[in-house]
Design a protein around this motif. Structure first.
Motif, PDB file in Angstrom:
ATOM      1  N   ALA A   1      35.990 -12.922 -12.847  1.00 12.60           N
ATOM      2  CA  ALA A   1      35.069 -12.749 -11.726  1.00 12.60           C
ATOM      3  C   ALA A   1      33.660 -13.193 -12.112  1.00 12.60           C
ATOM      4  O   ALA A   1      32.989 -13.899 -11.363  1.00 12.60           O
ATOM      5  CB  ALA A   1      35.071 -11.292 -11.278  1.00 12.60           C
TER       6      ALA A   1
ATOM      7  N   MET B   1      30.110 -14.227  -9.915  1.00 13.53           N
ATOM      8  CA  MET B   1      29.901 -12.945  -9.236  1.00 13.53           C
ATOM      9  C   MET B   1      29.046 -12.036 -10.116  1.00 13.53           C
ATOM     10  O   MET B   1      29.171 -12.055 -11.338  1.00 13.53           O
ATOM     11  CB  MET B   1      31.245 -12.246  -8.997  1.00 13.53           C
ATOM     12  CG  MET B   1      32.125 -12.904  -7.972  1.00 13.53           C
ATOM     13  SD  MET B   1      33.521 -11.798  -7.662  1.00 13.53           S
ATOM     14  CE  MET B   1      34.762 -12.980  -7.197  1.00 13.53           C
ATOM     15  N   SER B   2      28.230 -11.211  -9.486  1.00 11.78           N
ATOM     16  CA  SER B   2      27.427 -10.250 -10.243  1.00 11.78           C
ATOM     17  C   SER B   2      28.348  -9.162 -10.797  1.00 11.78           C
ATOM     18  O   SER B   2      29.467  -8.978 -10.317  1.00 11.78           O
ATOM     19  CB  SER B   2      26.380  -9.620  -9.332  1.00 11.78           C
ATOM     20  OG  SER B   2      27.023  -8.798  -8.380  1.00 11.78           O
TER      21      SER B   2
ATOM     22  N   TRP C   1      29.269  -6.638  -7.985  1.00 12.77           N
ATOM     23  CA  TRP C   1      30.224  -7.154  -7.015  1.00 12.77           C
ATOM     24  C   TRP C   1      31.612  -7.296  -7.631  1.00 12.77           C
ATOM     25  O   TRP C   1      32.627  -6.965  -7.015  1.00 12.77           O
ATOM     26  CB  TRP C   1      29.730  -8.499  -6.456  1.00 12.77           C
ATOM     27  CG  TRP C   1      30.661  -9.048  -5.457  1.00 12.77           C
ATOM     28  CD1 TRP C   1      31.510 -10.091  -5.623  1.00 12.77           C
ATOM     29  CD2 TRP C   1      30.882  -8.569  -4.119  1.00 12.77           C
ATOM     30  NE1 TRP C   1      32.245 -10.289  -4.490  1.00 12.77           N
ATOM     31  CE2 TRP C   1      31.882  -9.369  -3.547  1.00 12.77           C
ATOM     32  CE3 TRP C   1      30.329  -7.527  -3.357  1.00 12.77           C
ATOM     33  CZ2 TRP C   1      32.349  -9.184  -2.253  1.00 12.77           C
ATOM     34  CZ3 TRP C   1      30.791  -7.337  -2.072  1.00 12.77           C
ATOM     35  CH2 TRP C   1      31.776  -8.158  -1.536  1.00 12.77           C
TER      36      TRP C   1
ATOM     37  N   SER D   1      34.799  -5.420  -6.034  1.00 12.02           N
ATOM     38  CA  SER D   1      35.810  -6.196  -5.320  1.00 12.02           C
ATOM     39  C   SER D   1      37.023  -6.523  -6.178  1.00 12.02           C
ATOM     40  O   SER D   1      38.104  -6.765  -5.656  1.00 12.02           O
ATOM     41  CB  SER D   1      35.188  -7.489  -4.766  1.00 12.02           C
ATOM     42  OG  SER D   1      34.849  -8.341  -5.822  1.00 12.02           O
ATOM     43  N   VAL D   2      36.858  -6.521  -7.495  1.00 14.74           N
ATOM     44  CA  VAL D   2      37.973  -6.935  -8.359  1.00 14.74           C
ATOM     45  C   VAL D   2      38.510  -5.775  -9.208  1.00 14.74           C
ATOM     46  O   VAL D   2      39.708  -5.491  -9.198  1.00 14.74           O
ATOM     47  CB  VAL D   2      37.544  -8.114  -9.279  1.00 14.74           C
ATOM     48  CG1 VAL D   2      38.632  -8.433 -10.288  1.00 14.74           C
ATOM     49  CG2 VAL D   2      37.229  -9.347  -8.440  1.00 14.74           C
TER      50      VAL D   2
END
Lengths: 264, 251
Positions: A165, A170-171, A174, A178-179
């Motif tokens: 990710a 992605m930060s 995040w 989300s992951v």
């Protein structure tokens, strides 16, 4: 004497079943069924419990548990993320909160909230009482347990997931939400269900808050009925009512597990 | 390919005196190394030689201990650099695929496009489908990773990285976890990518691929570059005894 392992296993199992059957049979014959039915499932008493056992007691147990669990889950997630933080003070604070509320009996936390808060802050009341106090007290107890479960779940997600990710730009936050966290919750679904069931039963401790009759949950209702009707039948009734909450819950979660097992 | 580099003549990747230690253990002992625009550089060497660590330093999945790494002229070791922005232009493919198991193949390809590239759902899906087609898996967009073979998962992982329209790609032993019969499909996709002029840094054990596709072959051992040059030359006529010893074992 020469017996195949399969045959021996079948024979041994047969003996176990027979023994169990005999014990149950002896107990059933010896028991005083008339007295059991009369005191534990007395129809005359049962009629007195309906409909309040459902419309008030069962309903309140579900509401208190749902509120406590929701707050506890949010708190647990926050504490878990703080425990995994690279910032030292966050870790120490979270560890302190977790150890404190996990180590105390739920009853003590409830008494503290019911009497400690009004004493410490005279003139202030926890908003939306009794729901406010119940939510916070139950949430703190549940959240402290869930924090450790959630932390373990997050750590069980392979490190490569976060790396993949992040490599896409992605930060950290995040990627986490989300992951990593969705996968963590799949892993910890069974222990979280456990926590929800424990919380359902811990909600019985809210009686120390000093509830009015229409705020009774199942156990409070049962104790009250026990005294006024002079019978143990109300306890049988609330026992069944608790199972009416927890058994369907277990079934739903087992279905969810089976579904997510198929997706992975 | 997309964003404008600060210096158009800068090498895609320029590594200067890179050191990396894990505690007392020095894994990279001063690496100097360039990758030109559109070049394919293959890095080979025994396990523990630091080749994966080198690759992971290029997008700072590992923090370098000292030294400089310039990506399109920007020093990414500078603490003020927006690392998420840099990473979004460097595609990376991993040995263990690392697809997101709770998302379909398509969602794996669109999530970062939408979140990081700020593309609309429609645009992200369009880009994703184009890349799925490129890796030969257009018909599997609704499949979850668990329902795909290792080779298919790895091709989806390549498509996921490509969907960000990266300027360069890093490949970290991407065929090492695959069954032998699945390796070919993945290598074919990488070969096609190289043919399209993608800048690639490839850590690999596939000497055939290095020979055929690589512009430059780097042999690493014990945290240092021992020898580098055109793959044909290094593979057929290695100069350094350690390169000779390694190649005699793997070829």
């Amino acid at each position: 004497m020469a017996m195949s392992p399969g045959k021996r296993a079948r024979l041994s199992r047969g003996i176990q079943y027979a023994l169990l059957g005999v014990i149950v049979l002896v107990a059933a014959v010896q028991a005083n069924w008339r007295l059991i039915l009369d005191s534990f499932v007395n129809p005359a008493v049962l009629v007195e419990l309906v409909p309040e056992i459902f419309t008030i007691a069962l309903k309140n147990t579900v509401i208190y548990t749902a509120l406590g669990f929701t707050f506890g889950l949010a708190l647990g997630l926050l504490l878990a993320l703080m425990r995994l933080s690279s910032v030292g003070p966050y870790r120490w604070f979270a560890t302190g909160v977790i150890e404190f509320f996990r180590g105390l009996p739920a009853l003590v936390v409830f008494i503290f909230f019911a009497f400690g808060i009004p004493t410490a802050f005279p003139g202030y009341a926890v908003p939306f009482d009794p729901y406010g106090t119940v939510t916070i007290a139950l949430g703190l107890v549940g959240g402290a347990y869930m924090a450790e479960t959630i932390r373990a779940g997050i750590q069980a997600v392979p490190k490569g997931q976060m790396e993949a990710a992040r490599s896409l730009g992605m930060s950290h936050t995040w990627a986490m939400f989300s992951v990593v966290i969705p996968q963590a919750f799949r892993i910890i679904l069974p222990p979280l269900t456990n926590e929800l069931i424990l919380l359902t039963k811990d909600s019985s401790l809210v009686y120390v808050v000093g509830l009015s009759l229409d705020s009774y949950e199942l156990t409070g209702f049962g104790r009250d009925a026990l005294n006024t009707l002079v019978s143990v039948t109300p306890l049988t009734a609330i026992g069944v009512a608790y199972l009416m909450i927890t058994v369907p819950l277990s079934i739903v979660v087992r279905r969810m597990e089976a579904r997510s097992a198929r997706a992975r | 390919m997309t964003t404008t580099p600060t210096d158009p003549n800068a090498a895609a990747i320029d590594i200067q005196d890179l050191h990396k230690s894990f505690g007392q253990n020095e894994v990279l002992k001063g690496i100097d190394f360039h990758v030109g625009n559109g070049q394919v550089v293959c890095i080979v060497g025994p396990s523990g030689s630091g080749k994966s660590t080198l690759l992971r330093c290029v997008n700072r999945l590992e923090e370098p201990t000292s030294g400089k790494i310039l990506v399109e002229g920007i020093d990414i070791t500078d603490p003020d650099v927006d690392i998420d922005q840099v990473r979004s232009r460097i595609g990376m493919v991993f040995q263990q695929f690392n697809l997101f198991p709770h998302m379909t193949a398509l969602r794996n390809l669109t999530i970062a496009q939408q979140r990081v590239r700020k593309r609309s759902q429609d645009e992200a899906v369009e880009v994703a489908r184009r890349n799925l087609e490129k890796v030969g898996l257009a018909d599997r967009e609704d499949a979850y990773p668990a329902h795909l073979s290792g080779g298919q998962q790895q091709r989806i992982a390549i498509a996921r990285a490509l969907s960000m329209d990266p300027d360069m790609m890093l490949f970290d032993e991407v065929t090492s976890a695959l069954d032998p019969e699945l390796v070919g499909d993945v290598l074919a996709v990488m070969k096609q990518l190289a043919g399209e002029g993608m800048t690639m840094m490839v850590v690999t054990h596939e000497m055939g691929f290095a020979r055929e596709v690589g512009d430059n072959l780097v042999f690493m051992d014990e945290g240092a570059i021992v020898e580098q040059g055109p793959p044909m030359r290094v593979l057929s006529d290695p100069q350094h005894p350690r390169t000779q010893a390694f190649l005699s074992k793997v070829l």
